[in-house]
Design a protein around this motif. Structure first.
Motif, PDB file in Angstrom:
ATOM      1  N   LEU A   1     -34.139  20.641  -0.242  1.00 40.17           N
ATOM      2  CA  LEU A   1     -33.808  20.671   1.176  1.00 40.17           C
ATOM      3  C   LEU A   1     -32.605  21.592   1.287  1.00 40.17           C
ATOM      4  N   ILE A   2     -32.706  22.586   2.167  1.00 42.18           N
ATOM      5  CA  ILE A   2     -31.686  23.640   2.191  1.00 42.18           C
ATOM      6  C   ILE A   2     -31.059  23.714   3.568  1.00 42.18           C
ATOM      7  N   GLY A   3     -29.727  23.562   3.573  1.00 47.06           N
ATOM      8  CA  GLY A   3     -29.039  23.495   4.855  1.00 47.06           C
ATOM      9  C   GLY A   3     -28.021  24.592   5.049  1.00 47.06           C
ATOM     10  N   ARG A   4     -28.187  25.322   6.155  1.00 50.38           N
ATOM     11  CA  ARG A   4     -27.166  26.271   6.597  1.00 50.38           C
ATOM     12  C   ARG A   4     -26.061  25.440   7.256  1.00 50.38           C
ATOM     13  N   VAL A   5     -24.810  25.629   6.809  1.00 54.40           N
ATOM     14  CA  VAL A   5     -23.692  24.790   7.246  1.00 54.40           C
ATOM     15  C   VAL A   5     -23.233  25.179   8.649  1.00 54.40           C
ATOM     16  N   CYS A   6     -23.073  24.144   9.505  1.00 58.52           N
ATOM     17  CA  CYS A   6     -22.570  24.360  10.869  1.00 58.52           C
ATOM     18  C   CYS A   6     -21.119  23.904  10.942  1.00 58.52           C
TER      19      CYS A   6
ATOM     20  N   THR B   1     -28.695  28.268  12.869  1.00 59.30           N
ATOM     21  CA  THR B   1     -29.417  27.158  12.229  1.00 59.30           C
ATOM     22  C   THR B   1     -30.921  27.342  12.408  1.00 59.30           C
ATOM     23  N   LYS B   2     -31.327  27.670  13.645  1.00 59.52           N
ATOM     24  CA  LYS B   2     -32.760  27.859  13.922  1.00 59.52           C
ATOM     25  C   LYS B   2     -33.338  29.021  13.109  1.00 59.52           C
ATOM     26  N   ALA B   3     -32.553  30.076  12.975  1.00 64.37           N
ATOM     27  CA  ALA B   3     -33.039  31.247  12.225  1.00 64.37           C
ATOM     28  C   ALA B   3     -33.301  30.876  10.759  1.00 64.37           C
ATOM     29  N   SER B   4     -32.385  30.124  10.196  1.00 68.19           N
ATOM     30  CA  SER B   4     -32.557  29.738   8.799  1.00 68.19           C
ATOM     31  C   SER B   4     -33.724  28.759   8.643  1.00 68.19           C
ATOM     32  N   MET B   5     -33.849  27.831   9.583  1.00 66.17           N
ATOM     33  CA  MET B   5     -34.973  26.886   9.546  1.00 66.17           C
ATOM     34  C   MET B   5     -36.306  27.630   9.589  1.00 66.17           C
ATOM     35  N   ALA B   6     -36.363  28.655  10.438  1.00 65.41           N
ATOM     36  CA  ALA B   6     -37.616  29.415  10.583  1.00 65.41           C
ATOM     37  C   ALA B   6     -37.964  30.124   9.269  1.00 65.41           C
TER      38      ALA B   6
ATOM     39  N   PRO C   1     -36.154  22.835   5.480  1.00 70.25           N
ATOM     40  CA  PRO C   1     -34.798  22.957   6.024  1.00 70.25           C
ATOM     41  C   PRO C   1     -34.175  21.585   6.271  1.00 70.25           C
ATOM     42  N   ILE C   2     -32.874  21.562   6.302  1.00 65.18           N
ATOM     43  CA  ILE C   2     -32.157  20.336   6.658  1.00 65.18           C
ATOM     44  C   ILE C   2     -30.963  20.730   7.535  1.00 65.18           C
ATOM     45  N   ILE C   3     -30.854  20.052   8.655  1.00 59.71           N
ATOM     46  CA  ILE C   3     -29.788  20.371   9.620  1.00 59.71           C
ATOM     47  C   ILE C   3     -28.470  19.828   9.079  1.00 59.71           C
ATOM     48  N   THR C   4     -27.428  20.703   9.069  1.00 59.43           N
ATOM     49  CA  THR C   4     -26.246  20.433   8.260  1.00 59.43           C
ATOM     50  C   THR C   4     -24.926  20.672   8.989  1.00 59.43           C
ATOM     51  N   PRO C   5     -24.549  19.751   9.903  1.00 60.36           N
ATOM     52  CA  PRO C   5     -23.165  19.831  10.392  1.00 60.36           C
ATOM     53  C   PRO C   5     -22.245  19.493   9.218  1.00 60.36           C
ATOM     54  N   ARG C   6     -21.246  20.346   8.950  1.00 63.40           N
ATOM     55  CA  ARG C   6     -20.443  20.128   7.736  1.00 63.40           C
ATOM     56  C   ARG C   6     -19.921  18.693   7.685  1.00 63.40           C
ATOM     57  N   PHE C   7     -19.055  18.360   8.630  1.00 64.03           N
ATOM     58  CA  PHE C   7     -18.638  16.967   8.865  1.00 64.03           C
ATOM     59  C   PHE C   7     -17.996  16.940  10.243  1.00 64.03           C
TER      60      PHE C   7
ATOM     61  N   SER D   1     -41.455  18.531  14.868  1.00 66.74           N
ATOM     62  CA  SER D   1     -42.453  17.529  14.493  1.00 66.74           C
ATOM     63  C   SER D   1     -42.958  17.841  13.089  1.00 66.74           C
ATOM     64  N   PRO D   2     -42.716  17.001  12.106  1.00 69.82           N
ATOM     65  CA  PRO D   2     -41.888  15.783  12.206  1.00 69.82           C
ATOM     66  C   PRO D   2     -40.426  16.139  12.413  1.00 69.82           C
ATOM     67  N   PRO D   3     -39.599  15.150  12.798  1.00 72.24           N
ATOM     68  CA  PRO D   3     -38.172  15.437  12.992  1.00 72.24           C
ATOM     69  C   PRO D   3     -37.557  16.006  11.714  1.00 72.24           C
ATOM     70  N   THR D   4     -36.594  16.883  11.888  1.00 72.70           N
ATOM     71  CA  THR D   4     -35.957  17.535  10.740  1.00 72.70           C
ATOM     72  C   THR D   4     -34.924  16.602  10.096  1.00 72.70           C
ATOM     73  N   HIS D   5     -34.813  16.717   8.780  1.00 70.66           N
ATOM     74  CA  HIS D   5     -33.768  15.964   8.083  1.00 70.66           C
ATOM     75  C   HIS D   5     -32.379  16.478   8.473  1.00 70.66           C
ATOM     76  N   ILE D   6     -31.394  15.612   8.286  1.00 71.36           N
ATOM     77  CA  ILE D   6     -30.001  15.918   8.635  1.00 71.36           C
ATOM     78  C   ILE D   6     -29.131  15.519   7.444  1.00 71.36           C
ATOM     79  N   GLN D   7     -28.119  16.334   7.148  1.00 73.13           N
ATOM     80  CA  GLN D   7     -27.153  15.908   6.122  1.00 73.13           C
ATOM     81  C   GLN D   7     -25.743  16.241   6.593  1.00 73.13           C
ATOM     82  N   THR D   8     -24.828  15.373   6.244  1.00 73.84           N
ATOM     83  CA  THR D   8     -23.422  15.607   6.556  1.00 73.84           C
ATOM     84  C   THR D   8     -22.579  14.695   5.666  1.00 73.84           C
TER      85      THR D   8
END
Lengths: 515, 515
Positions: A205-210, A233-238, A252-258, A278-285
């Protein structure tokens, strides 16, 4: 190409591979709510026999634990109508891979690293005596910001290639078949990390950091605006989805740093973005890693009564959310996280290294929160989940010494806060699989699961079958049962014991010993 | 034969060896009593040049840090009248050993392991979720007792040979040039351990374990009486002294297991025995490792007000005494230990593994107590002092989280309880040398010290001089300074980085790379 398969060309055109030898994995026993003073039972399952993998799907098709000899193995192959000398497209062509008994060899599920900053890998071991917030300023942001290319923002710099290529190679060499990566804020470098995982065949799972809060982020390393943060974030997800539309190998995984590094606006937009797919995207922080960090969050988000509530208000606490650390969570926060079905990535090596604290993992587990292990490179100094398992055991043995609530004193008296070797290895495999939402696909040797596995060799018996070549630090004296062998592996093993690694049936690291 | 020299035949008949390349060691800066809020300065010393060892004495004869090239090295050799093509007895025959710059190679002082149970080595990693007292009963006593030979008590069993040979080979491979060993109660096996250290050339203090308290020791594993305990101790001391009368390479150490396992009579006799020799014999034992153990001591020795006082009453607290652990010492005990000049062996891996607690090392150091590192195999799971250094750093970063006295809270606020990489490596070398009473002979690269050293290679730069062979886990990217390289080594290094090890000038492990 099937999205779960790598392009590394390690296949030989077989329809199936039969793995023959010893298979170890860890399962969880029946729930022990009836006996609350005892930890749940985590059980080492030891099987000897044959297991076969369908090479088209990369999944376990079946097994037969009655197969106890080469003769019985031949009979199995004959019985199924398979052919050792077949041709690629006949559908019956079969390959055999054996674990070596005389080297104390066995197959084990691949490790899941639920929290690792790929971009920070070159800084491994470099953190001085810092703690979280000054560590970020001094060591981390300068390194991460260098993954942008000032002369051409559309191309990732060579430095990113070197670091990402190395960290994927290293984690594979330590048996990590699946990782949840933080990259940096840069889209080209994040996409490069995805390309490398895809090419090398590591599940990820690869997350571009926000990070867009100008009050807390460095001027030269932050998203320009909330809009730009979401667009990037959308560009990297695509890009990631275009590499593997199935999402089985990489996603992809949505990645607000903290929380402190993001504006509330961005946090909320990221929560909405995750729910919109769909399905909802994973999130990590990250959450509740360090006491100063918690104070910072509470002063920054005064409308919220807790750190967890900040994420919850932004719809970021979901059943697909990975929260790294969670050391100092309050009971109310644990209840909220449990109610939302979010999971915690326990990163003990990092927590000790940068002095964040002792995470009470038993309390998290008792509260029904899914827990996996993370290396947290480079707050953590090692890319090895085996090292994380060791550190998880060590930290759990020290939890009772910390400033404690009554609950901790109680658990201390019974010693139940301690993680066993089996439990740490469960967290490293099935626990991590649950955290990344793949508990039906990876983490064990069940029928239908991907063949994400490592072949381990502990080496021959000392004074008898000694083999000094690449032996590693585990010494087997010949009297040990499998439980003791596994304990020796967890406490003294390293990448030298990892002889071969497969993801989705593809050999992605090492070579098959004796082959 | 000189007592400091091994019999392994690694010499080539040279009069001198010139070591050329990079030399790192750690020294302690000026005392910082003027600035009590800052830890003392432990400084990494980086020298490039030539250092030469007199092969008869095995000691450092001189160095020249002006030598910066092969040409200058030739000039040095010419200036001294040395001869690369000489003959054995001319006194000028010289050999050259180089560290390799392109592999990030350097010489480092050998490690000192101030506390290791050689007999427990086969149990490394096997301790379950036990704590000290049940760990002894369940795992340790059964293994140790098997080092006696029931059919012929005068001969050590094969098992002892296998274990001792292995543990000495392993500790050497991890760069341990000097170790303070606990053996078992058996004289033949203890003598065998001494024979093996002597033959392999490892500097060692070797202790036959005394334990004669029938109320706390197992029926089949204890000294029969106080008299027998003393007589067996003397027999082992005589054997060790006969092997090396100089005591430079191996020497006996009087070893009451710990207060609970000995009668007061035996403790007192051992104290008198240590004082009766000239010079007085070293002493090693355990103290204040575990809270239940402390309660046991206080109930067993009701005439004493503290654990330390038990040893002091028996004249066992001397300036040649090594006390393992010392986690839960009171201030009065620390003052007593300091007054007697005794030293503490800090064993962080063991303390975490069997849940003994978090030793406040800074407090011990502030109180003027000499501290070295111990692996405490097999309470500790690893025979590596580099691992002990890592764990010492980790534990020191968690000390502030434990139930604490005001002093800890204060030290926490400033972060001064944390050990730096340099400090941990100081404890691993010069600190340990002081603990074993050899601070003038080993631990650094001073003129007159024994050449007890390891050649470390971190490997070539990633993406440039990459060398996958035996590389280990340290990744150097090319921008690191020596402080950062050393940090990477301490956090990620292992025995793969140890290419060669010397004790008293003799090569005792590995081979010289590129030679």
């Amino acid at each position: 190409m099937n999205g779960s398969r790598s392009t590394n060309g390690s296949k030989g055109g077989y329809s199936r591979t039969v793995y023959y030898g010893t298979f170890l994995n860890v399962t969880r026993g029946p729930d022990t709510q009836a006996t609350p003073n005892l930890p749940p039972t985590y059980r080492l399952v030891v099987n000897h026999g044959a297991l076969w993998v369908n090479e088209t799907e990369g999944r376990i098709e079946g097994f037969d634990w009655e197969v106890q000899s080469e003769n019985e193995l031949s009979q199995l192959i004959e019985r199924h109508g398979w052919d050792l000398n077949g041709t690629e497209n006949a559908g019956t062509f079969v390959n055999i891979v054996r674990s070596r008994k005389e080297r104390n060899g066995f197959f084990f599920p691949g490790f899941v690293d639920t929290h690792i900053h790929a971009s920070q890998y070159p800084n491994s071991g470099i953190f001085g005596s810092s703690t979280l917030l000054d560590w970020l300023e001094t060591y981390t942001f300068p390194l991460e910001s260098s993954f942008g290319n000032k002369s051409d923002p559309n191309i990732a710099p060579q430095k990113a290639y070197t670091a990402y290529n190395r960290v994927v190679a290293r984690t594979l060499s330590h048996g990590t078949t699946c990782a949840a990566y933080f990259a940096t804020i840069h889209v080209p470098a994040t996409n490069l990390l995805a390309d490398i995982c895809h090419a090398r065949g590591q599940r990820a799972l690869i997350g571009r950091v926000c990070m867009d809060n100008p009050e807390t982020c460095p001027g030269d390393y932050r998203d320009e605006s909330s809009e730009q943060s979401i667009a990037a974030t959308k560009a990297s997800m695509a890009h990631i989805r275009s590499l593997d539309p199935s999402g089985h190998l990489i996603r992809p995984i949505i990645t607000p740093r903290f929380a402190p590094s993001c504006t509330l606006e961005t946090l909320s937009k990221l929560g909405a973005l995750a729910a919109s797919t769909s399905p909802p995207t994973h999130i990590q922080t990250h959450i509740s890693e360090n006491k100063e960090e918690i104070q910072l969050v509470l002063s920054q988000f005064q409308q919220c009564s807790s750190y967890a509530e900040v994420y919850d208000n932004a719809a970021l606490l979901t059943s697909r959310t990975i929260l790294a650390h969670g050391i100092h969570l309050t009971q109310a926060e644990r209840e909220l996280i449990h109610a939302r079905g979010s999971a915690v990535s326990h990163c003990p090596a990092s927590n000790s290294a940068i002095g964040s604290g002792l995470c009470p993992v038993r309390t998290l587990l008792d509260d029904g929160i899914p827990v996996g292990l993370g290396t947290d490179v480079s707050g953590g100094y090692s890319p090895s989940i085996l090292e994380a398992a060791r550190q998880a055991c060590l930290v759990s043995r020290l939890v009772s010494f910390q400033n404690g609530a009554a609950e901790k004193q109680e658990s201390s008296a019974s010693g139940r806060e301690k993680l066993s070797v089996e439990e740490a290895l469960y967290l490293a495999t099935r626990g991590g699989a649950k955290v990344v939402g793949m508990e039906d696909d990876i983490g064990g040797f069940e029928k239908g699961m991907f063949w994400d596995a490592q072949m381990i060799e502990l080496g021959g018996v000392i004074g008898k079958d000694e083999d000094e070549e690449d032996r590693g630090n585990v010494d087997i004296f010949g009297w040990e049962n499998w439980g003791e062998k596994i304990a020796k592996w967890m406490w003294s093993g390293d990448d030298r014991n990892v002889k071969a690694v497969w993801v989705g049936g593809s050999l992605v690291h090492g070579k098959i010993p004796g082959a």
